[in-house]
Design a protein around this motif. Structure first.
Motif, PDB file in Angstrom:
ATOM      1  N   ASP A  23       0.844  -1.170   0.000  1.00  0.00           N
ATOM      2  CA  ASP A  23       0.000   0.000   0.000  1.00  0.00           C
ATOM      3  C   ASP A  23       0.884   1.226   0.000  1.00  0.00           C
ATOM      4  N   ASP A  24       0.461   2.282  -0.688  1.00  0.00           N
ATOM      5  CA  ASP A  24       1.224   3.504  -0.786  1.00  0.00           C
ATOM      6  C   ASP A  24       0.360   4.701  -0.489  1.00  0.00           C
ATOM      7  N   THR A  25       0.998   5.831  -0.159  1.00  0.00           N
ATOM      8  CA  THR A  25       0.285   7.056   0.088  1.00  0.00           C
ATOM      9  C   THR A  25       0.057   7.792  -1.220  1.00  0.00           C
ATOM     10  N   GLY A  26      -1.212   8.164  -1.481  1.00  0.00           N
ATOM     11  CA  GLY A  26      -1.510   9.038  -2.602  1.00  0.00           C
ATOM     12  C   GLY A  26      -1.727   8.328  -3.913  1.00  0.00           C
ATOM     13  N   THR A  27      -2.110   9.118  -4.918  1.00  0.00           N
ATOM     14  CA  THR A  27      -2.493   8.559  -6.208  1.00  0.00           C
ATOM     15  C   THR A  27      -1.316   7.949  -6.956  1.00  0.00           C
ATOM     16  N   ALA A  28      -0.096   8.389  -6.688  1.00  0.00           N
ATOM     17  CA  ALA A  28       1.059   7.790  -7.359  1.00  0.00           C
ATOM     18  C   ALA A  28       1.144   6.305  -7.027  1.00  0.00           C
ATOM     19  N   GLY A  29       0.925   5.979  -5.761  1.00  0.00           N
ATOM     20  CA  GLY A  29       0.936   4.577  -5.370  1.00  0.00           C
ATOM     21  C   GLY A  29      -0.212   3.807  -5.993  1.00  0.00           C
ATOM     22  N   GLN A  30      -1.384   4.424  -6.061  1.00  0.00           N
ATOM     23  CA  GLN A  30      -2.522   3.763  -6.693  1.00  0.00           C
ATOM     24  C   GLN A  30      -2.232   3.461  -8.151  1.00  0.00           C
ATOM     25  N   ARG A  31      -1.695   4.434  -8.847  1.00  0.00           N
ATOM     26  CA  ARG A  31      -1.375   4.223 -10.272  1.00  0.00           C
ATOM     27  C   ARG A  31      -0.324   3.144 -10.435  1.00  0.00           C
ATOM     28  N   PHE A  32       0.694   3.183  -9.586  1.00  0.00           N
ATOM     29  CA  PHE A  32       1.775   2.210  -9.700  1.00  0.00           C
ATOM     30  C   PHE A  32       1.250   0.795  -9.525  1.00  0.00           C
ATOM     31  N   TRP A  33       0.472   0.566  -8.445  1.00  0.00           N
ATOM     32  CA  TRP A  33       0.036  -0.800  -8.166  1.00  0.00           C
ATOM     33  C   TRP A  33      -1.058  -1.259  -9.101  1.00  0.00           C
ATOM     34  N   GLU A  75      -0.445  -6.012 -15.351  1.00  0.00           N
ATOM     35  CA  GLU A  75       0.545  -6.691 -16.185  1.00  0.00           C
ATOM     36  C   GLU A  75       0.257  -8.178 -16.352  1.00  0.00           C
ATOM     37  N   SER A  76      -0.474  -8.769 -15.416  1.00  0.00           N
ATOM     38  CA  SER A  76      -0.750 -10.203 -15.501  1.00  0.00           C
ATOM     39  C   SER A  76      -2.070 -10.502 -14.819  1.00  0.00           C
ATOM     40  N   ARG A  77      -2.606 -11.677 -15.088  1.00  0.00           N
ATOM     41  CA  ARG A  77      -3.899 -12.065 -14.518  1.00  0.00           C
ATOM     42  C   ARG A  77      -3.778 -12.361 -13.028  1.00  0.00           C
ATOM     43  N   GLY A 101     -13.767 -18.965   9.535  1.00  0.00           N
ATOM     44  CA  GLY A 101     -14.768 -18.378  10.423  1.00  0.00           C
ATOM     45  C   GLY A 101     -14.593 -16.927  10.771  1.00  0.00           C
ATOM     46  N   TRP A 102     -13.500 -16.300  10.327  1.00  0.00           N
ATOM     47  CA  TRP A 102     -13.289 -14.891  10.618  1.00  0.00           C
ATOM     48  C   TRP A 102     -14.169 -14.023   9.716  1.00  0.00           C
ATOM     49  N   ARG A 103     -14.537 -12.855  10.230  1.00  0.00           N
ATOM     50  CA  ARG A 103     -15.116 -11.801   9.401  1.00  0.00           C
ATOM     51  C   ARG A 103     -14.003 -10.808   9.109  1.00  0.00           C
ATOM     52  N   VAL A 104     -13.693 -10.615   7.835  1.00  0.00           N
ATOM     53  CA  VAL A 104     -12.447  -9.963   7.458  1.00  0.00           C
ATOM     54  C   VAL A 104     -12.697  -8.739   6.591  1.00  0.00           C
ATOM     55  N   VAL A 105     -12.007  -7.657   6.927  1.00  0.00           N
ATOM     56  CA  VAL A 105     -11.926  -6.482   6.066  1.00  0.00           C
ATOM     57  C   VAL A 105     -10.554  -6.503   5.399  1.00  0.00           C
ATOM     58  N   GLY A 106     -10.530  -6.628   4.075  1.00  0.00           N
ATOM     59  CA  GLY A 106      -9.281  -6.602   3.319  1.00  0.00           C
ATOM     60  C   GLY A 106      -9.062  -5.219   2.733  1.00  0.00           C
ATOM     61  N   VAL A 107      -7.849  -4.714   2.857  1.00  0.00           N
ATOM     62  CA  VAL A 107      -7.527  -3.346   2.434  1.00  0.00           C
ATOM     63  C   VAL A 107      -6.334  -3.362   1.488  1.00  0.00           C
ATOM     64  N   ASP A 108      -6.442  -2.618   0.407  1.00  0.00           N
ATOM     65  CA  ASP A 108      -5.308  -2.458  -0.498  1.00  0.00           C
ATOM     66  C   ASP A 108      -5.443  -1.119  -1.213  1.00  0.00           C
ATOM     67  N   VAL A 109      -4.346  -0.671  -1.801  1.00  0.00           N
ATOM     68  CA  VAL A 109      -4.346   0.581  -2.561  1.00  0.00           C
ATOM     69  C   VAL A 109      -4.808   0.374  -3.996  1.00  0.00           C
ATOM     70  N   SER A 110      -4.769  -0.852  -4.488  1.00  0.00           N
ATOM     71  CA  SER A 110      -5.095  -1.140  -5.884  1.00  0.00           C
ATOM     72  C   SER A 110      -6.533  -1.607  -6.042  1.00  0.00           C
ATOM     73  N   GLY A 111      -7.298  -0.877  -6.834  1.00  0.00           N
ATOM     74  CA  GLY A 111      -8.651  -1.296  -7.129  1.00  0.00           C
ATOM     75  C   GLY A 111      -8.705  -2.583  -7.921  1.00  0.00           C
ATOM     76  N   ILE A 112      -7.727  -2.803  -8.780  1.00  0.00           N
ATOM     77  CA  ILE A 112      -7.677  -4.036  -9.571  1.00  0.00           C
ATOM     78  C   ILE A 112      -7.464  -5.241  -8.652  1.00  0.00           C
TER      79      ILE A 112
END
Length: 207
Positions: A3-13, A19-21, A62-73
């Motif tokens: 995860d990165d701060t800001g839109t540069a990180g979003q674009r990068f990831w 690049e691949s499936r 059995g866990w209830r999980v919130v997954g977080v990432d900077v990449s929408g893809i």
């Protein structure tokens, strides 16, 4: 799983995932499996969840999980994977640049596995915030690479990859409120895709 701060990180990831499936192995992180097997399921926060392997593994147990990432893809792939595994109702995925925003709430488990980046990620403040999201009696698990900096030659930037003891010190946690259950380095059975052979594992329980 980054995860990165800001839109540069979003674009990068987003570009990296485009690049691949599939970027990662699809298997849950070994340290996560080792350190959470046998724990009573509750609520979990998976920081830098990538394509969702850890999130889905926890949800299937059995866990209830919130997954977080900077990449929408990456998050869309994680949602699909959770639905295919039959745990869509036990998972939620949120897009955050963790240096700028963070999920709300308290969790019985907060996991940050390989939250490294050569973008502008304020890792130490992010991990301190992660600790603040651990509920009373809950667990904080931080896993990272140690040693060779896989991206440094490629991009010419320094990537912090501290030991478990160094991570613990940087968290600046009140000793009376936390129990250190694991703080060690572990050799991998085989190197990571970037050539890392050693991982740090820090597991803390909030009293």
């Amino acid at each position: 799983m980054n995860d990165d701060t800001g839109t540069a990180g979003q674009r990068f990831w987003d570009a990296r995932y485009s690049e691949s499936r599939r970027v990662w192995s699809g298997e849950p992180n070994a340290a996560l499996v080792a350190e959470t097997t046998g724990m009573e399921p509750g609520t979990a926060l998976d920081l830098g969840c990538g394509e969702g392997a850890d999130t889905v593994w926890l949800a299937r147990r059995g866990w209830r999980v919130v997954g977080v990432d900077v990449s929408g893809i990456a998050l869309e792939r994680a949602r699909i994977r959770a639905d295919e595994a039959g745990v869509g109702e036990r998972t939620e995925f949120q897009r955050h640049s963790l240096g700028a925003s963070f999920p709300e709430g308290r969790f019985d488990l907060v996991s940050a596995c390989f939250l490294h980046s050569w973008q502008d990620l304020p890792r130490e403040p992010v991990l301190r915030t992660a600790a603040s999201r651990v509920a009373s009696g809950g667990t904080l698990l931080i896993v990272g690479h140690v040693g060779a900096r896989v991206w440094e030659e490629e991009v010419g930037s320094h990537v912090e990859q501290p030991t478990a003891a160094e991570v613990l010190k940087s968290l600046e946690l009140p000793e009376a409120e936390w129990e250190v259950q694991v703080a060690e380095e572990r050799e991998r059975a085989r190197p990571s895709p970037g050539g890392h052979r050693t991982d740090s594992v820090l597991k803390l329980r909030r009293r």
